[in-house]
Enzyme design. Sequence first.
Site, PDB file in Angstrom:
ATOM      1  N   TYR A  69       0.848  -1.287  -0.561  1.00 43.22           N
ATOM      2  CA  TYR A  69      -0.214  -0.068  -0.305  1.00 43.22           C
ATOM      3  C   TYR A  69       0.616   1.139   0.202  1.00 43.22           C
ATOM      4  O   TYR A  69       1.143   1.962  -1.284  1.00 43.22           O
ATOM      5  CB  TYR A  69      -1.241   0.422   1.439  1.00 43.22           C
ATOM      6  CG  TYR A  69      -1.875   1.328   1.434  1.00 43.22           C
ATOM      7  CD1 TYR A  69      -2.260   1.838   0.339  1.00 43.22           C
ATOM      8  CD2 TYR A  69      -2.068   1.414   2.109  1.00 43.22           C
ATOM      9  CE1 TYR A  69      -2.850   3.585   0.215  1.00 43.22           C
ATOM     10  CE2 TYR A  69      -2.799   2.335   3.061  1.00 43.22           C
ATOM     11  CZ  TYR A  69      -3.179   3.296   1.429  1.00 43.22           C
ATOM     12  OH  TYR A  69      -3.851   4.699   2.301  1.00 43.22           O
ATOM     13  N   ASP A 107       9.924  -7.625  -3.416  1.00 39.87           N
ATOM     14  CA  ASP A 107       8.612  -7.672  -2.965  1.00 39.87           C
ATOM     15  C   ASP A 107       8.169  -9.246  -2.978  1.00 39.87           C
ATOM     16  O   ASP A 107       8.789  -9.850  -3.882  1.00 39.87           O
ATOM     17  CB  ASP A 107       7.091  -6.661  -3.101  1.00 39.87           C
ATOM     18  CG  ASP A 107       6.283  -6.893  -2.395  1.00 39.87           C
ATOM     19  OD1 ASP A 107       6.035  -5.839  -2.237  1.00 39.87           O
ATOM     20  OD2 ASP A 107       6.160  -8.025  -1.873  1.00 39.87           O
ATOM     21  N   ASP A 129      12.658 -12.638  -1.038  1.00 39.32           N
ATOM     22  CA  ASP A 129      11.900 -12.941   0.405  1.00 39.32           C
ATOM     23  C   ASP A 129      12.915 -12.367   0.826  1.00 39.32           C
ATOM     24  O   ASP A 129      13.719 -13.073   1.223  1.00 39.32           O
ATOM     25  CB  ASP A 129      11.197 -13.620   0.907  1.00 39.32           C
ATOM     26  CG  ASP A 129      10.677 -14.341   2.211  1.00 39.32           C
ATOM     27  OD1 ASP A 129       8.895 -13.495   2.080  1.00 39.32           O
ATOM     28  OD2 ASP A 129      10.944 -12.993   3.336  1.00 39.32           O
ATOM     29  N   ALA A 175       8.875  -3.997   3.683  1.00 38.18           N
ATOM     30  CA  ALA A 175       8.445  -4.869   3.629  1.00 38.18           C
ATOM     31  C   ALA A 175       8.767  -4.721   5.696  1.00 38.18           C
ATOM     32  O   ALA A 175       9.943  -5.831   5.933  1.00 38.18           O
ATOM     33  CB  ALA A 175       9.604  -5.773   2.879  1.00 38.18           C
ATOM     34  N   SER A 231       6.551   2.897  12.669  1.00 39.82           N
ATOM     35  CA  SER A 231       4.929   3.357  13.425  1.00 39.82           C
ATOM     36  C   SER A 231       5.049   4.096  14.343  1.00 39.82           C
ATOM     37  O   SER A 231       5.975   3.541  15.516  1.00 39.82           O
ATOM     38  CB  SER A 231       4.597   2.118  13.631  1.00 39.82           C
ATOM     39  OG  SER A 231       3.365   1.990  14.033  1.00 39.82           O
ATOM     40  N   TYR A 265       3.793  -5.918  17.035  1.00 35.30           N
ATOM     41  CA  TYR A 265       4.386  -5.640  16.152  1.00 35.30           C
ATOM     42  C   TYR A 265       4.751  -3.935  16.715  1.00 35.30           C
ATOM     43  O   TYR A 265       6.066  -3.644  15.419  1.00 35.30           O
ATOM     44  CB  TYR A 265       2.230  -5.190  15.017  1.00 35.30           C
ATOM     45  CG  TYR A 265       3.186  -4.057  14.220  1.00 35.30           C
ATOM     46  CD1 TYR A 265       3.559  -4.508  12.798  1.00 35.30           C
ATOM     47  CD2 TYR A 265       2.390  -2.816  14.701  1.00 35.30           C
ATOM     48  CE1 TYR A 265       3.919  -3.310  12.045  1.00 35.30           C
ATOM     49  CE2 TYR A 265       2.728  -1.953  13.553  1.00 35.30           C
ATOM     50  CZ  TYR A 265       3.274  -1.792  12.273  1.00 35.30           C
ATOM     51  OH  TYR A 265       3.013  -0.673  11.313  1.00 35.30           O
ATOM     52  N   LYS A 314       8.943  -2.817  15.784  1.00 31.78           N
ATOM     53  CA  LYS A 314       9.171  -1.531  15.058  1.00 31.78           C
ATOM     54  C   LYS A 314      10.109  -0.873  16.295  1.00 31.78           C
ATOM     55  O   LYS A 314      11.625   0.101  15.259  1.00 31.78           O
ATOM     56  CB  LYS A 314       7.870  -0.776  14.847  1.00 31.78           C
ATOM     57  CG  LYS A 314       7.209  -1.639  13.416  1.00 31.78           C
ATOM     58  CD  LYS A 314       8.097  -1.106  12.239  1.00 31.78           C
ATOM     59  CE  LYS A 314       6.649  -1.142  11.672  1.00 31.78           C
ATOM     60  NZ  LYS A 314       7.073  -1.370  10.203  1.00 31.78           N
ATOM     61  N   ILE A 356     -18.596   0.184  15.873  1.00 36.63           N
ATOM     62  CA  ILE A 356     -17.524   1.099  16.040  1.00 36.63           C
ATOM     63  C   ILE A 356     -16.856   0.563  17.404  1.00 36.63           C
ATOM     64  O   ILE A 356     -17.737  -0.266  18.519  1.00 36.63           O
ATOM     65  CB  ILE A 356     -18.093   2.478  16.401  1.00 36.63           C
ATOM     66  CG1 ILE A 356     -18.755   3.232  15.494  1.00 36.63           C
ATOM     67  CG2 ILE A 356     -17.268   2.938  16.976  1.00 36.63           C
ATOM     68  CD1 ILE A 356     -19.189   4.855  15.533  1.00 36.63           C
ATOM     69  N   ARG A 376      -7.749   9.188  16.141  1.00 35.65           N
ATOM     70  CA  ARG A 376      -5.936   8.698  15.590  1.00 35.65           C
ATOM     71  C   ARG A 376      -5.865  10.432  14.950  1.00 35.65           C
ATOM     72  O   ARG A 376      -6.617  11.077  14.328  1.00 35.65           O
ATOM     73  CB  ARG A 376      -6.460   7.961  15.068  1.00 35.65           C
ATOM     74  CG  ARG A 376      -6.921   6.646  16.002  1.00 35.65           C
ATOM     75  CD  ARG A 376      -5.585   5.895  16.300  1.00 35.65           C
ATOM     76  NE  ARG A 376      -5.641   4.680  17.223  1.00 35.65           N
ATOM     77  CZ  ARG A 376      -6.308   4.624  17.882  1.00 35.65           C
ATOM     78  NH1 ARG A 376      -6.406   5.858  18.622  1.00 35.65           N
ATOM     79  NH2 ARG A 376      -6.782   3.828  19.594  1.00 35.65           N
ATOM     80  N   ASP A 404      -6.603  -1.060  21.603  1.00 33.66           N
ATOM     81  CA  ASP A 404      -6.454   0.503  21.210  1.00 33.66           C
ATOM     82  C   ASP A 404      -6.510   1.380  22.505  1.00 33.66           C
ATOM     83  O   ASP A 404      -7.239   2.190  23.443  1.00 33.66           O
ATOM     84  CB  ASP A 404      -8.239   0.839  20.699  1.00 33.66           C
ATOM     85  CG  ASP A 404      -7.871  -0.193  19.598  1.00 33.66           C
ATOM     86  OD1 ASP A 404      -6.967   0.569  18.546  1.00 33.66           O
ATOM     87  OD2 ASP A 404      -9.394  -0.509  18.796  1.00 33.66           O
TER      88      ASP A 404
HETATM   89  N1  UDP Z   1     -12.017   1.063  14.428  1.00 35.56           N
HETATM   90  C1  UDP Z   1     -13.543   0.901  13.968  1.00 35.56           C
HETATM   91  N2  UDP Z   1     -14.578  -0.593  13.423  1.00 35.56           N
HETATM   92  C2  UDP Z   1     -13.760  -1.231  13.038  1.00 35.56           C
HETATM   93  C3  UDP Z   1     -12.270  -1.002  12.346  1.00 35.56           C
HETATM   94  C4  UDP Z   1     -11.644  -0.120  13.575  1.00 35.56           C
HETATM   95  O1  UDP Z   1     -13.898   1.259  15.033  1.00 35.56           O
HETATM   96  O2  UDP Z   1     -14.282  -1.857  11.626  1.00 35.56           O
HETATM   97  C5  UDP Z   1     -11.489   1.495  15.398  1.00 35.56           C
HETATM   98  C6  UDP Z   1      -9.718   1.238  15.902  1.00 35.56           C
HETATM   99  O3  UDP Z   1     -10.898   0.577  17.470  1.00 35.56           O
HETATM  100  C7  UDP Z   1      -9.644   2.552  15.986  1.00 35.56           C
HETATM  101  C8  UDP Z   1      -9.739   2.855  14.768  1.00 35.56           C
HETATM  102  O4  UDP Z   1     -10.619   2.887  14.088  1.00 35.56           O
HETATM  103  O5  UDP Z   1      -9.840   3.176  17.392  1.00 35.56           O
HETATM  104  C9  UDP Z   1      -8.360   3.028  13.427  1.00 35.56           C
HETATM  105  O6  UDP Z   1      -8.244   1.862  13.883  1.00 35.56           O
HETATM  106  P1  UDP Z   1      -7.107   0.961  12.480  1.00 35.56           P
HETATM  107  O7  UDP Z   1      -7.669  -0.732  12.364  1.00 35.56           O
HETATM  108  O8  UDP Z   1      -7.871   1.532  10.863  1.00 35.56           O
HETATM  109  O9  UDP Z   1      -5.708   1.745  12.830  1.00 35.56           O
HETATM  110  P2  UDP Z   1      -5.038   1.480  14.397  1.00 35.56           P
HETATM  111  O10 UDP Z   1      -4.937   2.133  14.939  1.00 35.56           O
HETATM  112  O11 UDP Z   1      -5.150   0.217  14.363  1.00 35.56           O
HETATM  113  O12 UDP Z   1      -3.584   1.059  13.848  1.00 35.56           O
END
Ligand code: UDP
Length: 312
Positions: free
Chosen positions: A11, A31, A49, A72, A115, A139, A143, A205, A219, A283
């Site tokens: 991406y 890739d 790889d 990668a 990240s 993850y 990083k 959500i 975010r 989260d």
């Molecule tokens: N999120 C959500 N519903 C979904 C996918 C994500 O509410 O179906 C929320 C998730 O809890 C976070 C935000 O959207 O607060 C961004 O999530 P994403 O996975 O896109 O990126 P991350 O912040 O985890 O890298």
Amino acid sequence: MKILVTGGAGYIGSHTVAELLKAGHEVVVFDNLLYGHKESISCPLVVGDLLNKEEINQVFEKEKFEGVIHFANYALVGESMKNPGKYFESNLQGGINLLDAMKAHVVNKIVFSSSCAQYGFPEKLPVREDESKKPVSVYGETKLLFERILAWYDKLFGIKNICMRYFNAAGASLDGSIGEDHTPETHLIPLVMQTALGQKEKQIIFGDDYQTPDGTNIRDYIHVLDLASAHLRSLDYLINENKSDNFNVGTGTGYSVKQIVETIKKISGVDFLVEIGPRRPGDPDAVWADNSKIKKILSWEPRYSSLHHQRN
Ligand code: UDP
């Protein structure tokens, strides 16, 4: 300049490759195509790889690169918690194989896609580069650890690195030719778009009882073209200054999940079903970047990242 881009069919990689080519660089992509799409790039591609030392060494034997941009990596937070070994092995050993191949062929500049996940639950907002590093996912840990490995390769062998700590990548190319295309898709914006398109019955959500104004997570969504331009700037910086550094790459503005959902409803004109579900483990309430360092040192500005960006 001749640049090797690992993970260049993915991406963020493919958008960066397009910008590199536009700027007149010569690009070779390496890739494994597990997640990348070969249709997304229009430059030479080596399918291989990083865990295979021979495959990556051969690339450097054939061509002389001035620098490497290293995308990668496995990048699914949830999967990293179920299969940590896969993440440690690929993201760390794969990266070490790349660095050793660079060292053997005297290539001493690398831009790494790091990240904001390494900050975990930040203590201060907006998040600065010197925030404490306490990743809450494997993850994020990979990083952080790879940034440490890079620091040693700089100290011991003079391989200079720029670590780009992305916030939430979003968006697509302006002509719509390439964009976010993950299987499975786990990211908020494409999932909400799929719901608006009727491909999903409803949008969940993940929790609305966080310590934020509307209760949903905040975010920092950064447009992939802005990420791409930041990579070009960091490459120039490495060439001109020959200094290692790290940068937050975010917009400096946070949006809540509800704001994203409402904006997509407004733009699409579709009033799709939204439900509040349970929290997703790991989260943090809110994360957005202090981007003053990259603005100052690399003279970078986000151009496409406003939630209300209008094309002119
Ligand atoms: N999120 C959500 N519903 C979904 C996918 C994500 O509410 O179906 C929320 C998730 O809890 C976070 C935000 O959207 O607060 C961004 O999530 P994403 O996975 O896109 O990126 P991350 O912040 O985890 O890298």
